[in-house]
Every structure is written in structure tokens, then in C-alpha cells.
Design a protein around this motif. Structure first.
Motif, PDB file in Angstrom:
ATOM      1  N   VAL A  50      56.416  10.243  62.198  1.00 61.50           N
ATOM      2  CA  VAL A  50      55.454   9.861  63.437  1.00 61.50           C
ATOM      3  C   VAL A  50      54.856  11.302  63.933  1.00 61.50           C
ATOM      4  N   ALA A  51      55.556  12.319  64.073  1.00 60.34           N
ATOM      5  CA  ALA A  51      54.706  13.539  64.264  1.00 60.34           C
ATOM      6  C   ALA A  51      54.028  14.055  63.357  1.00 60.34           C
ATOM      7  N   GLY A  52      54.258  13.660  62.260  1.00 60.78           N
ATOM      8  CA  GLY A  52      53.313  14.202  61.039  1.00 60.78           C
ATOM      9  C   GLY A  52      53.734  15.558  60.324  1.00 60.78           C
ATOM     10  N   TYR A  53      55.034  16.067  60.770  1.00 64.71           N
ATOM     11  CA  TYR A  53      55.343  17.278  60.192  1.00 64.71           C
ATOM     12  C   TYR A  53      55.662  17.257  58.741  1.00 64.71           C
ATOM     13  N   THR A  54      55.569  18.375  58.060  1.00 66.46           N
ATOM     14  CA  THR A  54      56.085  18.466  56.587  1.00 66.46           C
ATOM     15  C   THR A  54      57.411  19.229  56.605  1.00 66.46           C
ATOM     16  N   LEU A  55      58.402  19.436  55.544  1.00 66.69           N
ATOM     17  CA  LEU A  55      59.417  20.221  55.486  1.00 66.69           C
ATOM     18  C   LEU A  55      59.212  21.450  55.847  1.00 66.69           C
ATOM     19  N   LEU A  56      57.888  21.966  54.897  1.00 70.06           N
ATOM     20  CA  LEU A  56      57.777  23.480  55.037  1.00 70.06           C
ATOM     21  C   LEU A  56      57.422  23.857  56.493  1.00 70.06           C
ATOM     22  N   SER A  57      56.554  23.061  57.168  1.00 65.22           N
ATOM     23  CA  SER A  57      55.998  23.324  58.567  1.00 65.22           C
ATOM     24  C   SER A  57      56.951  23.282  59.577  1.00 65.22           C
ATOM     25  N   LEU A  58      57.888  22.385  59.394  1.00 66.46           N
ATOM     26  CA  LEU A  58      59.134  22.149  60.483  1.00 66.46           C
ATOM     27  C   LEU A  58      59.979  23.347  60.130  1.00 66.46           C
ATOM     28  N   ILE A  89      63.450  33.436  65.861  1.00 71.20           N
ATOM     29  CA  ILE A  89      63.470  34.797  65.781  1.00 71.20           C
ATOM     30  C   ILE A  89      62.758  35.365  67.117  1.00 71.20           C
ATOM     31  N   CYS A  90      61.727  34.541  67.606  1.00 72.34           N
ATOM     32  CA  CYS A  90      61.085  35.019  68.719  1.00 72.34           C
ATOM     33  C   CYS A  90      61.836  34.931  69.818  1.00 72.34           C
ATOM     34  N   VAL A  91      62.737  33.783  70.175  1.00 72.70           N
ATOM     35  CA  VAL A  91      63.779  33.917  71.512  1.00 72.70           C
ATOM     36  C   VAL A  91      64.888  35.103  71.134  1.00 72.70           C
ATOM     37  N   LEU A  92      65.448  35.300  69.609  1.00 74.03           N
ATOM     38  CA  LEU A  92      66.490  36.437  69.472  1.00 74.03           C
ATOM     39  C   LEU A  92      65.766  37.678  69.829  1.00 74.03           C
ATOM     40  N   SER A 148      59.329  26.570  59.121  1.00 74.17           N
ATOM     41  CA  SER A 148      58.799  27.636  59.543  1.00 74.17           C
ATOM     42  C   SER A 148      58.483  27.703  60.938  1.00 74.17           C
ATOM     43  N   ASN A 149      58.367  26.447  61.601  1.00 72.50           N
ATOM     44  CA  ASN A 149      58.243  26.658  63.253  1.00 72.50           C
ATOM     45  C   ASN A 149      59.575  26.893  63.750  1.00 72.50           C
ATOM     46  N   VAL A 150      60.496  26.439  63.113  1.00 72.59           N
ATOM     47  CA  VAL A 150      61.899  26.473  63.736  1.00 72.59           C
ATOM     48  C   VAL A 150      62.466  27.911  63.620  1.00 72.59           C
ATOM     49  N   LEU A 151      62.140  28.362  62.395  1.00 73.30           N
ATOM     50  CA  LEU A 151      62.454  29.775  62.228  1.00 73.30           C
ATOM     51  C   LEU A 151      61.754  30.780  63.153  1.00 73.30           C
TER      52      LEU A 151
END
Length: 225
Positions: free
Chosen positions: A60-68, A77-80, A70-73
Motif C-alpha cells: 500500500v505505502a510502496g516502500y521497498t525493503l532497502l528504503s524501509l 540513530i537520530c533518536v539515540l 534505511s528509514n528505520v535505522l
């Protein structure tokens, strides 16, 4: 005289006597069987919710595994990083992140596991290309053809979601309504066997009549000559 253990019990399941194992035993009687048959509902529901969430994210959202990933990581790291900086300024403890390191023992175990399974695949490949195992060749050929056929009909993500839903619903429903399903399957099998007998008998009678008619016609022609 029939002993008590061998005596059929009134109202017992109509399942075939050849299959005495339960559905739970067929799936290994372990954690996997408990999850598939909803003995551990929290885990099963978690898997279904995770499959649904991944379907929404990728389809539905159209994410790929690599983009997902990368965004999660990136978010992690920004939060930490912000947490660690704020903790230093406010004199608070840093994020409770343990020291992560891959030990030599874990690396060795992973290498042994990969080596064992790769050698199994290579051994099977050698047996096939040298003509040593015909049964293995036909089995793998059929499975590869099925995978090719299914892969040409749908994409891998849809196939994965569908497989998860089927595995987590069909066995559980069968275990719940086992007696009724076995009864219907037995009735359907009897109907198919009956139609097969009727068809074979009618087909045999048809060809027998034709052969008899042909023989009589040939005999008549020979007599006329």
C-alpha cells in the motif's frame, strides 16, 4: 473376541484408521505446531498482525525493503543520538544500549551451519547431474516447475502473505471441524469411486459392443465372398 482397546467406541471420530496421529502430532508437537494451531494465540496473532503490517508497508505505502530498513535505522540513530546528547547536558544516564559484539563462537557456529546446508545442496546437485538419483531429480524438477508456475502468476510478497494466512488458518480450522471434514472427504471419495466404476463399466461395454459389431460385419463380408 475383540479386546476393549481395539473395540470401536460409539460416537468416535469417523477419521480413517490409517491416520491415528493428531493434527498437532503431524506438525511436530512443538512450538511450531502450537503456533499454527492457535495454542499460543498471542504469537499467532502477532505473526498475522506483522504480516498485515508488512503488506500495508510494502504493497500500500510502496516502500521497498532497502528504503524501509534505511528509514528505520535513520530514525533509530537520530533518536539515540539526541537522547545521548540530552543526557550529557541534563546529567542523565545515557541510553541503555548494551555493548554489541559478534563473538568468535557465534561466527564459527554460523559458518558450520551454512557449510553443512550448502554441502547438502551441492551433494544433491552432483547426484542429479551424474544421474545417480532419478527420484530426487523428478522431485526437484516438479518443485521447481511449481515454483516457476506460481511465481509467474503472482509476486513473492503476495505469495508470502497468502502462505502465512493459509498456514495459520487452514490447519486450525481443520482441527476444529476435523470430524465433519473427514466425513465429507470420505463421502466425496466414495462418490468419485462410484462414478469411476460406472464410467469404466459403460466405456468397457461400449467398446465391447463396437468390437462385437465389427467382428460380425467382418464375418458377414467373408461369408459373402
Amino acid at each position: 473376541m475383540i479386546s476393549d482397546p481395539d473395540r470401536p467406541v460409539a460416537g468416535s471420530s469417523p477419521r480413517s484408521l490409517a491416520r491415528q496421529r493428531s493434527v498437532h502430532d503431524i506438525f511436530g508437537s512443538g512450538i511450531v505446531a502450537d503456533v499454527i494451531l492457535w495454542r499460543r494465540k498471542d504469537v499467532t496473532i502477532g505473526i498475522l498482525v506483522g504480516a498485515l503490517a508488512s503488506w500495508v508497508v510494502f504493497e500500500v505505502a510502496g516502500y521497498t525493503l532497502l528504503s524501509l530498513v534505511s528509514n528505520v535505522l535513520l530514525l533509530l540513530i537520530c533518536v539515540l543520538f539526541a537522547w545521548a546528547k540530552a543526557a550529557g547536558i541534563l546529567h542523565r544516564p545515557p541510553p541503555p544500549i548494551p555493548e554489541m559484539q559478534l563473538s568468535e563462537e557465534m561466527t564459527h557456529e554460523a559458518a558450520v551451519f551454512v557449510r553443512f546446508h550448502v554441502n547438502m545442496v551441492l551433494s544433491a546437485f552432483n547426484d542429479i547431474v551424474r544421474g545417480k538419483d532419478s527420484k530426487l531429480f523428478y522431485t526437484i524438477a516438479i518443485w521447481l516447475w511449481l515454483i516457476s508456475f506460481v511465481g509467474g502468476s503472482t509476486d513473492i510478497l503476495t505469495l508470502g502473505y497468502t502462505s502465512i494466512v493459509v498456514v495459520l488458518t487452514v490447519p486450525a480450522l481443520y482441527e476444529r471441524y476435523e470430524d465433519g471434514v473427514d466425513r465429507l472427504a470420505k463421502f466425496a471419495c466414495m462418490e468419485v469411486q462410484m462414478y469411476e466404476r460406472v464410467y469404466s463399466q459403460s466405456l468397457g461395454k461400449k467398446y465391447f459392443t463396437k468390437a462385437k459389431k465389427w467382428a460380425l460385419e467382418k464375418k458377414k463380408l467373408l461369408t459373402d465372398v
